[in-house]
Design a protein around this motif. Structure first.
Motif, PDB file in Angstrom:
ATOM      1  N   ASP A   1      -7.742   0.048   4.147  1.00 31.52           N
ATOM      2  CA  ASP A   1      -6.825   0.370   5.241  1.00 31.52           C
ATOM      3  C   ASP A   1      -6.718  -0.829   6.171  1.00 31.52           C
ATOM      4  O   ASP A   1      -7.481  -0.978   7.121  1.00 31.52           O
ATOM      5  CB  ASP A   1      -7.313   1.610   6.000  1.00 31.52           C
ATOM      6  CG  ASP A   1      -6.257   2.151   6.952  1.00 31.52           C
ATOM      7  OD1 ASP A   1      -5.257   1.434   7.194  1.00 31.52           O
ATOM      8  OD2 ASP A   1      -6.414   3.273   7.446  1.00 31.52           O
ATOM      9  N   ALA A   2      -5.750  -1.679   5.881  1.00 29.22           N
ATOM     10  CA  ALA A   2      -5.578  -2.886   6.690  1.00 29.22           C
ATOM     11  C   ALA A   2      -4.868  -2.600   8.000  1.00 29.22           C
ATOM     12  O   ALA A   2      -4.851  -3.446   8.902  1.00 29.22           O
ATOM     13  CB  ALA A   2      -4.779  -3.923   5.899  1.00 29.22           C
TER      14      ALA A   2
ATOM     15  N   VAL B   1     -16.155  -6.644   8.775  1.00 30.47           N
ATOM     16  CA  VAL B   1     -14.981  -7.260   9.389  1.00 30.47           C
ATOM     17  C   VAL B   1     -13.747  -6.440   9.049  1.00 30.47           C
ATOM     18  O   VAL B   1     -13.768  -5.558   8.187  1.00 30.47           O
ATOM     19  CB  VAL B   1     -14.778  -8.714   8.891  1.00 30.47           C
ATOM     20  CG1 VAL B   1     -15.950  -9.599   9.280  1.00 30.47           C
ATOM     21  CG2 VAL B   1     -14.570  -8.734   7.381  1.00 30.47           C
ATOM     22  N   ALA B   2     -12.629  -6.733   9.735  1.00 31.89           N
ATOM     23  CA  ALA B   2     -11.349  -6.158   9.369  1.00 31.89           C
ATOM     24  C   ALA B   2     -10.903  -6.741   8.033  1.00 31.89           C
ATOM     25  O   ALA B   2     -11.378  -7.801   7.608  1.00 31.89           O
ATOM     26  CB  ALA B   2     -10.313  -6.438  10.454  1.00 31.89           C
ATOM     27  N   ALA B   3      -9.974  -6.052   7.376  1.00 30.26           N
ATOM     28  CA  ALA B   3      -9.562  -6.470   6.033  1.00 30.26           C
ATOM     29  C   ALA B   3      -9.073  -7.919   6.005  1.00 30.26           C
ATOM     30  O   ALA B   3      -9.376  -8.666   5.072  1.00 30.26           O
ATOM     31  CB  ALA B   3      -8.474  -5.533   5.511  1.00 30.26           C
ATOM     32  N   GLN B   4      -8.338  -8.327   7.043  1.00 31.35           N
ATOM     33  CA  GLN B   4      -7.785  -9.687   7.035  1.00 31.35           C
ATOM     34  C   GLN B   4      -8.851 -10.763   7.219  1.00 31.35           C
ATOM     35  O   GLN B   4      -8.600 -11.948   6.979  1.00 31.35           O
ATOM     36  CB  GLN B   4      -6.697  -9.844   8.112  1.00 31.35           C
ATOM     37  CG  GLN B   4      -7.171  -9.592   9.524  1.00 31.35           C
ATOM     38  CD  GLN B   4      -6.946  -8.161   9.955  1.00 31.35           C
ATOM     39  OE1 GLN B   4      -6.948  -7.251   9.120  1.00 31.35           O
ATOM     40  NE2 GLN B   4      -6.686  -7.967  11.245  1.00 31.35           N
ATOM     41  N   ASP B   5     -10.057 -10.359   7.653  1.00 30.47           N
ATOM     42  CA  ASP B   5     -11.134 -11.336   7.877  1.00 30.47           C
ATOM     43  C   ASP B   5     -12.159 -11.357   6.747  1.00 30.47           C
ATOM     44  O   ASP B   5     -13.214 -11.981   6.877  1.00 30.47           O
ATOM     45  CB  ASP B   5     -11.847 -11.031   9.193  1.00 30.47           C
ATOM     46  CG  ASP B   5     -10.955 -11.240  10.399  1.00 30.47           C
ATOM     47  OD1 ASP B   5     -10.096 -12.139  10.335  1.00 30.47           O
ATOM     48  OD2 ASP B   5     -11.096 -10.509  11.393  1.00 30.47           O
TER      49      ASP B   5
ATOM     50  N   ASP C   1      -5.550   0.054  10.070  1.00 30.68           N
ATOM     51  CA  ASP C   1      -6.438   0.699  11.047  1.00 30.68           C
ATOM     52  C   ASP C   1      -7.321  -0.363  11.701  1.00 30.68           C
ATOM     53  O   ASP C   1      -8.163  -0.971  11.034  1.00 30.68           O
ATOM     54  CB  ASP C   1      -7.302   1.741  10.347  1.00 30.68           C
ATOM     55  CG  ASP C   1      -8.192   2.502  11.313  1.00 30.68           C
ATOM     56  OD1 ASP C   1      -8.166   2.192  12.523  1.00 30.68           O
ATOM     57  OD2 ASP C   1      -8.920   3.411  10.870  1.00 30.68           O
ATOM     58  N   PRO C   2      -7.164  -0.598  13.011  1.00 35.87           N
ATOM     59  CA  PRO C   2      -7.973  -1.647  13.658  1.00 35.87           C
ATOM     60  C   PRO C   2      -9.462  -1.334  13.673  1.00 35.87           C
ATOM     61  O   PRO C   2     -10.275  -2.234  13.875  1.00 35.87           O
ATOM     62  CB  PRO C   2      -7.402  -1.700  15.083  1.00 35.87           C
ATOM     63  CG  PRO C   2      -6.740  -0.378  15.288  1.00 35.87           C
ATOM     64  CD  PRO C   2      -6.239   0.060  13.955  1.00 35.87           C
TER      65      PRO C   2
ATOM     66  N   ALA D   1     -11.084   0.059  11.040  1.00 43.35           N
ATOM     67  CA  ALA D   1     -11.639   0.010   9.685  1.00 43.35           C
ATOM     68  C   ALA D   1     -12.380  -1.304   9.471  1.00 43.35           C
ATOM     69  O   ALA D   1     -11.876  -2.375   9.802  1.00 43.35           O
ATOM     70  CB  ALA D   1     -10.535   0.166   8.654  1.00 43.35           C
ATOM     71  N   ARG D   2     -13.567  -1.233   8.918  1.00 48.68           N
ATOM     72  CA  ARG D   2     -14.384  -2.409   8.668  1.00 48.68           C
ATOM     73  C   ARG D   2     -14.900  -2.406   7.229  1.00 48.68           C
ATOM     74  O   ARG D   2     -15.249  -1.356   6.678  1.00 48.68           O
ATOM     75  CB  ARG D   2     -15.568  -2.466   9.634  1.00 48.68           C
ATOM     76  CG  ARG D   2     -15.163  -2.747  11.071  1.00 48.68           C
ATOM     77  CD  ARG D   2     -14.627  -4.169  11.215  1.00 48.68           C
ATOM     78  NE  ARG D   2     -14.253  -4.520  12.568  1.00 48.68           N
ATOM     79  CZ  ARG D   2     -13.047  -4.351  13.073  1.00 48.68           C
ATOM     80  NH1 ARG D   2     -12.097  -3.814  12.312  1.00 48.68           N
ATOM     81  NH2 ARG D   2     -12.770  -4.719  14.300  1.00 48.68           N
TER      82      ARG D   2
END
Length: 338
Positions: A163-164, A203-207, A166-167, A169-170
């Motif tokens: 879930d990219a 981390v978040a998906a983008q990280d 949702d802020p 989501a880790r």
């Protein structure tokens, strides 16, 4: 396409209508229409109510053939024409048309095109529905690749079910010895069969590329517990390394070992009990605890340490000496791992 539909309608009304349906949903897809517009299009084209229900992604809506949205909580009727949102999955889109012996040609085309468009919107906006992890090494590598364009990484993350959007989501990247990289949701335990593994920070998906880099560093600090690497953990979390992680950037595998590392290697070659004893002294709270760790009497441990200190060239019974020993053992281990 409109001209083709007109020509086909003159010969075969169903074929002409089917082509018109395809063109209609193609236009909606090109304009990136939302879920309600797609379900409304299905209802208007079919001339009966249409409903969408994706329980796992908590999506539920119903539209009348006049375009009004009228959501209901009742379950769909078993005989309604329907289509899955995922190939081979349960029904997710229905046309509320009762009494038919299966869907007509036009209804089948409406359901096929509308469900494909709905699936595309859901994957783009909400990610793949939760379920068994998708085992696609290419997608995982794309998500973890710092050099990949961010849009490509986010698209791959959605296809993996991450879930990219949702802020909160880790996720954690996991580097496994002799295995492909993994991505797990924060809080998900690793299976016992994971073997040696380094776990990156949440981390978040983008990280996730950052988590992957830390996971690979953590993997270098793991041990299989064999005779040459006794006492080390098989799973290391990058979060728990702290400043020790900096050593991984300073110690290059195959490089000339530091003097203290050479001293440990020479001592290890002198006696089969040496490495396990030194690891116990470096990793336990007291000498008595170290004696219990290697299953010897306290006096036996004292004799072993006297011999070890003679070979090493420094005392390991002081805080400074134990720290020096820990550092030497860690550098020795890092020199043997990539």
């Amino acid at each position: 396409m409109k001209e083709l539909a007109g020509r086909l309608a003159a010969v075969d009304p169903d074929a002409g209508a089917a082509v018109a349906v395809i063109a209609y949903f193609d236009r909606l897809a090109e304009t990136r229409a939302g879920l309600e517009a797609l379900v409304r299009g299905a209802a208007v084209l079919a001339g009966c109510p249409a409903r969408l229900a994706d329980e796992e992604r908590r999506v539920r809506l119903r539209v009348e053939p006049d375009g009004r949205r009228t959501d209901v909580a009742s379950a769909p009727e078993p005989g309604w024409p329907c289509a899955p949102l995922v190939p081979g999955g349960p029904p997710g889109l229905w046309l509320e048309r009762a009494g038919a012996d299966g869907p007509s040609v036009v209804d089948a085309v409406i359901l096929e095109r509308a469900s494909a468009a709905v699936r595309s919107v859901l994957d783009r906006t909400r990610g793949r529905a939760p379920g068994p992890p998708v085992d696609d090494p290419a997608l995982v590598e794309t998500v973890l690749d710092a050099g990949a364009p961010p849009p490509a990484r986010l698209h791959a993350a959605r296809l993996l079910g991450l879930d990219a959007a949702d802020p909160a989501a880790r996720f954690r990247a996991v580097a496994v010895a002799d295995g492909p990289p993994r991505i797990v949701a924060d809080g998900t335990p690793l299976p016992p069969s994971a073997g040696r593994a380094g776990v990156g920070p949440a981390v978040a998906a983008q990280d996730l590329p950052r988590s992957w880099a830390a996971a690979r560093t953590a993997l270098r600090f793991t041990s299989d517990g064999g005779a040459q690497e006794p006492g080390g953990p098989s799973v290391v979390h990058a979060d728990e390394l702290g400043g020790v992680a900096l050593l991984a950037g300073l110690v290059v595998p195959g490089a000339e070992p530091a003097p203290d590392v050479r001293a440990v290697q020479a001592a290890a070659a002198d006696a089969p009990w040496m490495l396990r004893t030194l690891h116990a002294v470096a990793s336990t709270a007291s000498l008595r605890a170290a004696a219990a760790e290697v299953n010897v009497h306290h006096s036996t441990l004292q004799d072993r340490l006297t011999h070890a200190e003679h070979l090493l060239g420094w005392s390991v019974r002081t805080p400074q000496g134990r720290f020096r020993l820990q550092l030497a053992l860690t550098m020795r281990h890092l020199m043997a791992t990539q």
